[in-house]
Enzyme design. Sequence first.
Site, PDB file in Angstrom:
ATOM      1  N   LYS A 122       0.808  -1.225   0.000  1.00  0.00           N
ATOM      2  CA  LYS A 122       0.000   0.000   0.000  1.00  0.00           C
ATOM      3  C   LYS A 122       0.840   1.273   0.000  1.00  0.00           C
ATOM      4  CE  LYS A 122      -0.951  -0.358   5.011  1.00  0.00           C
ATOM      5  NZ  LYS A 122      -0.224  -1.635   5.198  1.00  0.00           N
ATOM      6  N   ASN A 145      -1.476   7.258   6.215  1.00  0.00           N
ATOM      7  CA  ASN A 145      -0.651   6.317   6.961  1.00  0.00           C
ATOM      8  C   ASN A 145       0.775   6.230   6.442  1.00  0.00           C
ATOM      9  OD1 ASN A 145      -0.630   4.012   8.985  1.00  0.00           O
ATOM     10  ND2 ASN A 145      -0.044   2.888   7.146  1.00  0.00           N
ATOM     11  N   HIS A 188      -2.007  -7.772  11.873  1.00  0.00           N
ATOM     12  CA  HIS A 188      -2.570  -6.946  12.949  1.00  0.00           C
ATOM     13  C   HIS A 188      -3.671  -7.656  13.722  1.00  0.00           C
ATOM     14  CE1 HIS A 188      -0.211  -3.663  11.468  1.00  0.00           C
ATOM     15  NE2 HIS A 188      -0.855  -3.617  10.323  1.00  0.00           N
TER      16      HIS A 188
END
Length: 452
Positions: A122, A145, A188
């Site tokens: 990403k 992010n 995560h």
Amino acid sequence: MRFAELEHADVAVWGYGREGCAALAALRARAPGKPLTLYCLPAEAADARAAFVGGVTVIDVPPDADALARHGVVVKSPGISAYRPEIAAAAARGTRFTSGTALWFGERPDARVIAVTGTKGKSTTTALIAHLARSLGVRTALAGNIGMPLLELLEAQAALWVVELSSFQTREAGPLELGVVTSLYEEHLDWHGSRERYVADKLALADAARTLLVNAAQPRLLELTAAHPRRRTFGDADGWHVAGGAIRRAAEAVLPLAELPLPGAHNAANACAALAALELLDLDARAAAPALRSFRALPHRLQRLGERDGIAWINDSISTTPQAALAALQSLEGRAVTLIVGGHDRGLDWSEFVARMRERPPLALICQGASGARIADELERAGVAVAARCADLADAVAQAHALTPPGGCVLLSPGAPSFDQFRDYAARGRRFAELAGFDGAAITGIEGLGVA
């Protein structure tokens, strides 16, 4: 949520990383006299009190449900799990939780936004899209992010916003023109609580995206996004894909892979995603493609540090899943590689990695950190030799130096987060560079953040 909704509310900010600082600064700018509360770590309290003198009450203990329930709104940093029990308890008592991402989308509903997420790829894809759009003369913002909170650019103007969103942020996105999902694996799990919830949170981006672009090489991702009314793909033969040593648009060879300054098949796929994204926004992707040659790789992503004692050292500290470690190793096929894996143990499934190591092991495998013993046990049960088990990165680097012959390379691609030894992957990458004999401070940040 918009800032106007906070005007008469008792507001707290939870977290004092860059997102928390951006939230505090934006709140102070929009409502200079408004009292605020900050919850931060003890080590951060002195800096916070010095940075925000007057009007900000700094509390350096974690808030429980009662503390959170005293506030009408809490602006939470992304790293704090939305599924913590104290958040659920405070929300049941009327506290509303928001974030810098949600506040930015609330204030900028008319912005033209491409939002990129994915377990891996990403950041590079986000940066590639911005780089290519700028090559066409489009005033483009690069944020999220990837390293610059959106609230730091609250007053900025851009024709196109290219935003990276983690799985912690995807549910906070407002309506956007294009959502891009580069890949989908498990990650995560400590934040999301389960694999199912991680997948659901990651793909929440589809709900916000008018058009959704996904990786055609991932059957599970295709299956999960099949219902989106405007789903498009990259990586298939009818669109932007890689074949015959080139990046292609259908049958047309647009750029030889040899001219792409990013190693590995996964990075070629990221370039295809970026070109497909531009095309979906009616920008001239073919005209932008030559600018791929001038793209500079992001730090800690297969970053070539140089040679010491005839050994090449490669920093892929961003690798936090077993699949990322496999992709990194594949990009070095044909070389004698000593691979360092392991770190914070999130309970990820290493079975695919182990199976691949049985088929094609590197020169040497070194397992280190909190998850190192578990990974080593799985490898050895499968008959894969482990060259060394190390308690920490320093020992792993020393062992790698001893095991690797001149002409070989040492690859740090841990397949695990850094939190057992370091605050983040960047700190781990810098330390790796130092242990290998390079200047860790010379590893630069991400170029192009902000508006250009």
